[in-house]
Design an enzyme around this catalytic site. Structure first.
Site, PDB file in Angstrom:
ATOM      1  N   SER A 194       0.813  -1.209   0.000  1.00 35.05           N
ATOM      2  CA  SER A 194       0.000   0.000   0.000  1.00 35.05           C
ATOM      3  C   SER A 194       0.849   1.262   0.000  1.00 35.05           C
ATOM      4  CB  SER A 194      -0.962  -0.037   1.190  1.00 35.05           C
ATOM      5  OG  SER A 194      -1.919   0.980   1.127  1.00 35.05           O
ATOM      6  N   ASP A 235      -5.863   2.529  -2.869  1.00 38.15           N
ATOM      7  CA  ASP A 235      -7.037   2.309  -2.026  1.00 38.15           C
ATOM      8  C   ASP A 235      -7.295   3.499  -1.106  1.00 38.15           C
ATOM      9  OD1 ASP A 235      -4.971   1.963  -0.219  1.00 38.15           O
ATOM     10  OD2 ASP A 235      -5.730   0.080   0.611  1.00 38.15           O
TER      11      ASP A 235
END
Length: 460
Positions: free
Chosen positions: A109, A251
């Protein structure tokens, strides 16, 4: 390896080739995860191999981890759909639509390129529960190697990304467009580099893209949602109306206004809550937020007549609260926002589009969305640590934290935790005085370093 230590707040993360991300461990992880997920869904491996979809971000270590995962899944009798480089929320969206029993994303991430990670989604596109994680880890502990097996051939399906992009376009109100707007998008040299600029351009915006030249080593490096300085400069240089910053796996998202000023996740939640309330779409009259959300946001929501459901840090906790309460909105100040009417997990591109919809409907500059409430001052310190001793077992540190909490009761708060991935201790102090906040944060930092004999402030 003891149980309860493998999975962090968002999957398994670490340095590839070490610890939990050694090839043999990744292979065994895939083997056991497949079996647990198949069992939980009542799926038996008979003549046909069940399908699992895998996507990854742009880290150079991704292909090797993919190879180990395919090997482990093959040992479990599972066949892989390789989605290639694709945003994490795209995997969540595509898993049920491709008839897969689960999905996997290879990504760390927002973390630096030297890290990587593995996170799992169930057949409905939700991140797997902690109960499933613990069962996978228990089996991995009992049987740390996967049995030998001939790899089942995976098949590439990168073209399926078009299904996801079409979904994003459909989530933008049909009566709106971005015609006449100038938007800078920073893709963090990550998974959205091949998707975000064209998506915004197709909706009518004049797009200026940065962070779109991944080389396997530059994901999140001086760019994206974790370092928005480049985006803010580019917005002012291009005289753009807005900027959108994504992180490495897309995200999460942050926005900056026409002046280059940042709107964090709390500001985006405020804008989304107000918009949904006006449209009668704020289910339950509540919003799920984490303990890190700013007091200013909570005050604003109360003024709207909206209640806040507070959860621990981690978008999975936010999602669990949304499902339990039957809500339509939740998120973190880091920019993980869940628009439940559209998706079961945080999606940076979707967040950007929903924010742009609120902006276009308002008829005002983007900066107006950043003035919905006044933020309570915060000080956030990050200390490098050599280990992560339980804070509750550190008498002097817990004492100074308790004193700080008492000092700020009714005016603010103190939150101290370790990073789930990096060797970092994070200290958040929030209160009406920035000077007082810094003083408190410094005192906690000093006592922690004295008690542990290690630690220095993390820069950058």
């Amino acid at each position: 390896m003891s149980t309860g230590q493998l999975f962090g707040t968002d999957g398994v993360r670490g340095i590839p080739g070490q610890g939990a991300l050694k090839p043999e461990t990744v292979r065994a992880l895939a083997y056991h995860a497949a079996h647990v997920l198949l069992e939980r869904q009542g799926i038996k491996v008979n003549g046909s191999a069940p399908l699992i979809a895998i996507g990854r971000d742009t880290r150079g270590s991704g292909p090797a981890l993919l190879h180990s995962l395919i090997s482990g899944f093959s040992a479990a009798g599972v066949r892989v759909i390789d989605l290639g480089v694709i945003p994490t929320p795209a995997v969540s969206y595509l898993v049920p639509r491709l008839g897969c029993f689960a999905g996997v994303v290879i990504s760390a991430s927002h973390n630096p390129a030297e890290y990587n990670g593995i996170k799992f989604f169930d057949g409905a596109g939700f991140k797997i529960t902690q109960a499933i994680e613990l069962e996978v880890e228990r089996r991995l502990h009992a049987r740390p190697a996967a049995p030998p097996a001939l790899p089942k051939p995976s098949f590439a399906a990168a073209d399926r990304a078009a299904i996801y992009v079409d979904f994003l376009k459909s989530a933008f109100p049909a009566m709106l467009d971005l015609d006449g707007t100038r938007i800078v998008v920073d893709c963090a040299n990550g998974a959205a580099a091949a998707f975000a600029p064209k998506l915004l351009s197709d909706l009518g915006a004049e797009v200026f893209a940065i962070g779109v030249k991944p080389n396997g080593r530059n994901i999140n490096a001086g760019c994206g949602a974790t370092d928005t300085a480049a985006l803010q400069r580019e917005v002012k240089r291009r005289r753009a109306h807005a900027g959108l910053a994504l992180d490495g796996d897309a995200d999460r998202a942050l926005i900056c206004d026409e002046h280059g000023r940042l709107l964090d996740g709390d500001a985006l939640i405020a804008a989304a809550a107000a918009r949904l309330l006006r449209r009668g779409g704020l289910k339950g009259g509540k919003v799920a937020v984490t303990v890190m959300s700013n007091y200013g946001l909570l005050t604003y929501l109360r003024a709207l007549g909206v209640s806040a459901v507070t959860t621990p840090v981690g978008d999975r906790h936010v999602t669990e609260a949304i499902e339990k309460e039957g809500l339509s909105l939740g998120g973190e100040n880091s920019g993980h926002i869940v628009f439940r009417d559209f998706a079961p997990t945080g999606d940076g591109l979707l967040t950007g589009l929903q924010t742009f919809a609120a902006w276009r409907e308002s008829g005002k500059p983007m900066s107006a969305l950043g003035r919905l409430y006044k933020s309570t001052p915060q000080t956030l310190k990050a200390l490098h640590v050599k280990g992560k001793p339980p804070i509750a077992m550190m008498a002097r540190t817990t004492s100074v934290i308790a004193s700080a909490v008492k000092r700020l009761t009714g005016r603010g708060r103190v939150f101290v935790r370790y990073s789930g991935t990096e060797p970092v201790l994070r200290i958040l102090v929030e209160g009406p005085s920035a000077v007082e906040n810094r003083t408190i944060a410094d005192s906690i930092s000093k006592i922690y370093q004295t008690e542990t004999g290690a630690g220095e402030e993390k820069r950058g």
